[in-house]
Motif scaffolding. Structure first.
Motif, PDB file in Angstrom:
ATOM      1  N   CYS A  57       0.830  -1.206   0.000  1.00 61.16           N
ATOM      2  CA  CYS A  57       0.000   0.000   0.000  1.00 61.16           C
ATOM      3  C   CYS A  57       0.865   1.257   0.000  1.00 61.16           C
ATOM      4  N   LYS A  58       1.989   1.218   0.716  1.00 58.64           N
ATOM      5  CA  LYS A  58       2.907   2.365   0.732  1.00 58.64           C
ATOM      6  C   LYS A  58       3.453   2.632  -0.666  1.00 58.64           C
ATOM      7  N   LEU A  59       3.835   1.575  -1.385  1.00 58.94           N
ATOM      8  CA  LEU A  59       4.390   1.735  -2.731  1.00 58.94           C
ATOM      9  C   LEU A  59       3.331   2.173  -3.731  1.00 58.94           C
ATOM     10  N   ILE A  60       2.108   1.711  -3.557  1.00 54.32           N
ATOM     11  CA  ILE A  60       1.017   2.162  -4.429  1.00 54.32           C
ATOM     12  C   ILE A  60       0.833   3.668  -4.260  1.00 54.32           C
ATOM     13  N   ASP A  61       0.834   4.139  -3.023  1.00 55.38           N
ATOM     14  CA  ASP A  61       0.681   5.565  -2.750  1.00 55.38           C
ATOM     15  C   ASP A  61       1.845   6.363  -3.335  1.00 55.38           C
ATOM     16  N   LEU A  62       3.056   5.871  -3.166  1.00 59.16           N
ATOM     17  CA  LEU A  62       4.223   6.545  -3.733  1.00 59.16           C
ATOM     18  C   LEU A  62       4.099   6.653  -5.251  1.00 59.16           C
ATOM     19  N   GLY A  63       3.648   5.586  -5.899  1.00 61.11           N
ATOM     20  CA  GLY A  63       3.451   5.604  -7.345  1.00 61.11           C
ATOM     21  C   GLY A  63       2.417   6.632  -7.780  1.00 61.11           C
ATOM     22  N   GLU A  64       1.376   6.804  -6.978  1.00 65.76           N
ATOM     23  CA  GLU A  64       0.353   7.810  -7.290  1.00 65.76           C
ATOM     24  C   GLU A  64       0.938   9.212  -7.246  1.00 65.76           C
ATOM     25  N   TRP A  65       1.790   9.487  -6.267  1.00 68.68           N
ATOM     26  CA  TRP A  65       2.436  10.804  -6.185  1.00 68.68           C
ATOM     27  C   TRP A  65       3.433  10.986  -7.324  1.00 68.68           C
ATOM     28  N   ALA A  66       4.211   9.939  -7.618  1.00 69.25           N
ATOM     29  CA  ALA A  66       5.226  10.031  -8.669  1.00 69.25           C
ATOM     30  C   ALA A  66       4.613  10.264 -10.044  1.00 69.25           C
ATOM     31  N   SER A  67       3.444   9.683 -10.280  1.00 68.14           N
ATOM     32  CA  SER A  67       2.775   9.858 -11.575  1.00 68.14           C
ATOM     33  C   SER A  67       1.903  11.117 -11.593  1.00 68.14           C
ATOM     34  N   GLU A  68       1.951  11.877 -10.496  1.00 65.59           N
ATOM     35  CA  GLU A  68       1.198  13.123 -10.334  1.00 65.59           C
ATOM     36  C   GLU A  68      -0.311  12.925 -10.373  1.00 65.59           C
ATOM     37  N   ASN A  69      -0.770  11.712 -10.009  1.00 68.75           N
ATOM     38  CA  ASN A  69      -2.208  11.489  -9.821  1.00 68.75           C
ATOM     39  C   ASN A  69      -2.665  12.113  -8.506  1.00 68.75           C
ATOM     40  N   ASN A  70      -1.768  12.199  -7.532  1.00 64.91           N
ATOM     41  CA  ASN A  70      -2.024  12.895  -6.271  1.00 64.91           C
ATOM     42  C   ASN A  70      -1.316  14.241  -6.334  1.00 64.91           C
ATOM     43  N   THR A  71      -1.992  15.272  -5.905  1.00 65.56           N
ATOM     44  CA  THR A  71      -1.386  16.599  -5.862  1.00 65.56           C
ATOM     45  C   THR A  71      -1.879  17.341  -4.633  1.00 65.56           C
ATOM     46  N   ILE A  72      -1.204  18.397  -4.281  1.00 65.75           N
ATOM     47  CA  ILE A  72      -1.628  19.281  -3.203  1.00 65.75           C
ATOM     48  C   ILE A  72      -2.166  20.538  -3.866  1.00 65.75           C
ATOM     49  N   ALA A  73      -3.352  20.945  -3.458  1.00 65.72           N
ATOM     50  CA  ALA A  73      -3.995  22.110  -4.061  1.00 65.72           C
ATOM     51  C   ALA A  73      -3.148  23.361  -3.865  1.00 65.72           C
ATOM     52  N   GLY A  74      -3.140  24.210  -4.874  1.00 64.16           N
ATOM     53  CA  GLY A  74      -2.419  25.472  -4.791  1.00 64.16           C
ATOM     54  C   GLY A  74      -1.702  25.744  -6.085  1.00 64.16           C
ATOM     55  N   PRO A  75      -1.161  26.937  -6.202  1.00 64.12           N
ATOM     56  CA  PRO A  75      -0.451  27.290  -7.438  1.00 64.12           C
ATOM     57  C   PRO A  75       0.838  26.480  -7.576  1.00 64.12           C
ATOM     58  N   SER A  76       1.207  26.181  -8.785  1.00 59.82           N
ATOM     59  CA  SER A  76       2.427  25.442  -9.062  1.00 59.82           C
ATOM     60  C   SER A  76       3.634  26.322  -8.777  1.00 59.82           C
ATOM     61  N   LEU A  77       4.658  25.739  -8.186  1.00 65.85           N
ATOM     62  CA  LEU A  77       5.883  26.475  -7.897  1.00 65.85           C
ATOM     63  C   LEU A  77       6.955  26.213  -8.941  1.00 65.85           C
ATOM     64  N   ASN A  78       6.686  25.334  -9.889  1.00 64.20           N
ATOM     65  CA  ASN A  78       7.697  24.970 -10.880  1.00 64.20           C
ATOM     66  C   ASN A  78       8.231  26.184 -11.631  1.00 64.20           C
ATOM     67  N   ASN A  79       7.368  27.074 -12.088  1.00 60.07           N
ATOM     68  CA  ASN A  79       7.821  28.226 -12.855  1.00 60.07           C
ATOM     69  C   ASN A  79       8.626  29.199 -12.003  1.00 60.07           C
ATOM     70  N   GLU A  80       8.257  29.333 -10.747  1.00 61.80           N
ATOM     71  CA  GLU A  80       8.951  30.271  -9.872  1.00 61.80           C
ATOM     72  C   GLU A  80      10.338  29.772  -9.496  1.00 61.80           C
ATOM     73  N   LEU A  81      10.532  28.460  -9.485  1.00 64.91           N
ATOM     74  CA  LEU A  81      11.804  27.904  -9.055  1.00 64.91           C
ATOM     75  C   LEU A  81      12.755  27.623 -10.211  1.00 64.91           C
ATOM     76  N   ALA A  82      12.297  27.827 -11.432  1.00 67.47           N
ATOM     77  CA  ALA A  82      13.156  27.556 -12.583  1.00 67.47           C
ATOM     78  C   ALA A  82      14.323  28.538 -12.591  1.00 67.47           C
ATOM     79  N   ILE A  83      15.500  28.011 -12.804  1.00 68.98           N
ATOM     80  CA  ILE A  83      16.699  28.849 -12.837  1.00 68.98           C
ATOM     81  C   ILE A  83      17.309  28.722 -14.223  1.00 68.98           C
ATOM     82  N   ASP A  84      17.556  29.841 -14.840  1.00 72.54           N
ATOM     83  CA  ASP A  84      18.213  29.856 -16.144  1.00 72.54           C
ATOM     84  C   ASP A  84      19.709  29.895 -15.885  1.00 72.54           C
TER      85      ASP A  84
END
Length: 71
Positions: free
Chosen positions: A29-56
C-alpha cells in the motif's frame, strides 16, 4: 490505542511502533501511494511552484575562480 485507516485500502492500522508501514497497512500500500504521487495522480492544491523555481543557468553570475576571460 490509536487506530487510523490505511490511505490506500482503508484497512484499520494500529498507530504503534510495531506497525512498520504506518499509516499504511503494508509495504504494498505504501508503494502504491508513492506511485500515485510520482505519476502526479495525487497533488496538493495550490499554485504550481515549478515556474517560480526555474533557474536559467545563463543568468547565473560567473564564478571568477573558474572563469578567466581572455585578455
Amino acid at each position: 490505542m490509536t487506530e487510523v485507516n490505511c490511505p490506500t485500502c482503508d484497512k484499520t492500522v494500529l498507530w504503534i511502533k510495531e506497525s512498520t508501514f504506518r499509516p499504511f497497512c503494508s509495504e504494498r500500500c505504501k508503494l502504491i501511494d508513492l506511485g500515485e504521487w510520482a505519476s502526479e495522480n495525487n497533488t496538493i492544491a495550490g499554485p504550481s511552484l515549478n515556474n517560480e523555481l526555474a533557474i536559467d543557468e545563463f543568468d547565473l553570475p560567473l564564478n571568477d575562480e573558474f572563469f578567466q576571460p581572455d585578455e
